[in-house]
Scaffold this motif. Structure first.
Motif, PDB file in Angstrom:
ATOM      1  N   PHE A 103      21.216 -15.617   3.638  1.00 37.92           N
ATOM      2  CA  PHE A 103      21.882 -15.923   2.374  1.00 37.92           C
ATOM      3  C   PHE A 103      22.545 -17.291   2.338  1.00 37.92           C
ATOM      4  CE2 PHE A 103      21.539 -11.367   2.197  1.00 37.92           C
ATOM      5  CZ  PHE A 103      21.209 -11.139   0.879  1.00 37.92           C
ATOM      6  N   GLY A 104      22.865 -17.820   3.489  1.00 40.00           N
ATOM      7  CA  GLY A 104      23.660 -19.043   3.550  1.00 40.00           C
ATOM      8  C   GLY A 104      22.980 -20.291   3.030  1.00 40.00           C
ATOM      9  N   HIS A 105      21.673 -20.295   2.940  1.00 39.74           N
ATOM     10  CA  HIS A 105      20.963 -21.503   2.530  1.00 39.74           C
ATOM     11  C   HIS A 105      20.327 -21.360   1.145  1.00 39.74           C
ATOM     12  CE1 HIS A 105      21.633 -22.840   6.577  1.00 39.74           C
ATOM     13  NE2 HIS A 105      21.074 -21.743   7.024  1.00 39.74           N
ATOM     14  N   LYS A 106      20.798 -20.434   0.378  1.00 42.05           N
ATOM     15  CA  LYS A 106      20.212 -20.211  -0.943  1.00 42.05           C
ATOM     16  C   LYS A 106      20.747 -21.166  -1.996  1.00 42.05           C
ATOM     17  CE  LYS A 106      17.704 -16.754   0.360  1.00 42.05           C
ATOM     18  NZ  LYS A 106      16.460 -17.105   0.989  1.00 42.05           N
ATOM     19  N   ASP A 107      21.732 -21.999  -1.642  1.00 41.33           N
ATOM     20  CA  ASP A 107      22.277 -22.930  -2.623  1.00 41.33           C
ATOM     21  C   ASP A 107      21.215 -23.901  -3.135  1.00 41.33           C
ATOM     22  OD1 ASP A 107      22.326 -24.042  -0.031  1.00 41.33           O
ATOM     23  OD2 ASP A 107      23.898 -25.461  -0.582  1.00 41.33           O
ATOM     24  N   THR A 108      20.304 -24.323  -2.271  1.00 39.83           N
ATOM     25  CA  THR A 108      19.230 -25.228  -2.690  1.00 39.83           C
ATOM     26  C   THR A 108      18.323 -24.549  -3.708  1.00 39.83           C
ATOM     27  OG1 THR A 108      19.298 -26.299  -0.539  1.00 39.83           O
ATOM     28  CG2 THR A 108      17.318 -26.657  -1.862  1.00 39.83           C
ATOM     29  N   GLU A 147      30.029 -20.421  -5.558  1.00 42.13           N
ATOM     30  CA  GLU A 147      30.735 -19.352  -4.843  1.00 42.13           C
ATOM     31  C   GLU A 147      30.123 -19.048  -3.480  1.00 42.13           C
ATOM     32  OE1 GLU A 147      33.591 -17.579  -5.697  1.00 42.13           O
ATOM     33  OE2 GLU A 147      33.732 -19.194  -7.182  1.00 42.13           O
ATOM     34  N   LEU A 148      28.884 -19.438  -3.268  1.00 47.22           N
ATOM     35  CA  LEU A 148      28.168 -19.058  -2.055  1.00 47.22           C
ATOM     36  C   LEU A 148      28.812 -19.617  -0.783  1.00 47.22           C
ATOM     37  CD1 LEU A 148      25.746 -17.477  -1.016  1.00 47.22           C
ATOM     38  CD2 LEU A 148      24.381 -19.539  -1.277  1.00 47.22           C
ATOM     39  N   ALA A 149      29.092 -20.889  -0.740  1.00 46.34           N
ATOM     40  CA  ALA A 149      29.659 -21.493   0.475  1.00 46.34           C
ATOM     41  C   ALA A 149      31.016 -20.887   0.840  1.00 46.34           C
ATOM     42  CB  ALA A 149      29.751 -23.012   0.331  1.00 46.34           C
ATOM     43  N   MET A 152      30.464 -17.384   2.225  1.00 47.16           N
ATOM     44  CA  MET A 152      29.905 -17.375   3.573  1.00 47.16           C
ATOM     45  C   MET A 152      30.974 -17.750   4.602  1.00 47.16           C
ATOM     46  SD  MET A 152      27.037 -16.147   2.941  1.00 47.16           S
ATOM     47  CE  MET A 152      26.280 -16.162   4.542  1.00 47.16           C
ATOM     48  N   GLU A 153      31.872 -18.642   4.240  1.00 47.37           N
ATOM     49  CA  GLU A 153      32.993 -18.969   5.136  1.00 47.37           C
ATOM     50  C   GLU A 153      33.884 -17.756   5.344  1.00 47.37           C
ATOM     51  OE1 GLU A 153      35.057 -22.400   3.634  1.00 47.37           O
ATOM     52  OE2 GLU A 153      33.211 -23.591   3.635  1.00 47.37           O
ATOM     53  N   ARG A 154      34.167 -17.007   4.267  1.00 46.06           N
ATOM     54  CA  ARG A 154      34.969 -15.786   4.394  1.00 46.06           C
ATOM     55  C   ARG A 154      34.253 -14.756   5.260  1.00 46.06           C
ATOM     56  NH1 ARG A 154      35.567 -16.817  -1.021  1.00 46.06           N
ATOM     57  NH2 ARG A 154      34.366 -14.977  -1.645  1.00 46.06           N
TER      58      ARG A 154
END
Length: 170
Positions: A103-108, A147-149, A152-154
């Motif tokens: 899920f962490g790289h879905k921002d692109t 909201e994704l980043a 993922m940090e949380r």
């Protein structure tokens, strides 16, 4: 197509039932059926990695079915493919940080979807029902992307805290 291979003697019927049941849940969520079965099988294995032959034997399917499912799972970042040094067969394995990788790289991807909607909004106009739906969809993707980043940090913070708590209990 179903193969006539037998299950390995150490295969547990309860684990196989779990694999099939969990795969059904994943399929209900939109994952292709064979990919769901392969993912559940690797997830349920202590090593977190299996060869195509091992997967085919456990799931009673052809190696070709495994190949297509594994390609899909690699594409969506749920599995990786590796080969042992000097080995002749590929191992399909879970990423070390499976869910972060998935899920962490879905921002692109979300950004590409946002940008892809711009032309439709311009063509249809944001004052039409279709244009408004596209604008809302674009806004939703933008919201998810921003909201994704932080999410993922949380998650990483939560994961570390849980690991610390569990190691303190041991």
């Amino acid at each position: 197509m179903e193969a006539a291979s037998k299950l390995p003697p150490d295969a547990d019927d309860g684990v196989l039932r779990f694999i099939e049941q969990f795969a059904l849940l994943l399929t209900d969520g939109g994952m292709p059926r064979m990919a769901a079965r392969v993912f559940a099988c690797v997830l349920a294995d202590d090593s977190g990695q299996l060869t195509a032959a091992e997967l085919a034997a456990r799931l009673r399917v052809s190696p070709a079915a495994i190949s297509g499912a594994a390609r899909y799972l690699i594409q969506v970042d749920l599995l990786t493919k590796a080969r042992e040094p000097g080995g002749r067969c590929d191992h399909y394995r879970l990423a070390d940080d499976l869910w972060y990788e998935a899920f962490g790289h879905k921002d692109t991807l979300l950004r590409r979807w946002e940008e892809g909607l711009v032309e439709g909004i311009e063509l249809l106009g944001d004052d039409t029902p279709a244009g408004r739906r596209m604008q809302e969809t674009r806004a939703f993707f933008a919201f998810l992307r921003t909201e994704l980043a932080p999410m993922m940090e949380r998650w990483e913070e939560h994961r570390r805290a849980t690991a610390r708590r569990l190691s303190a209990e041991d």
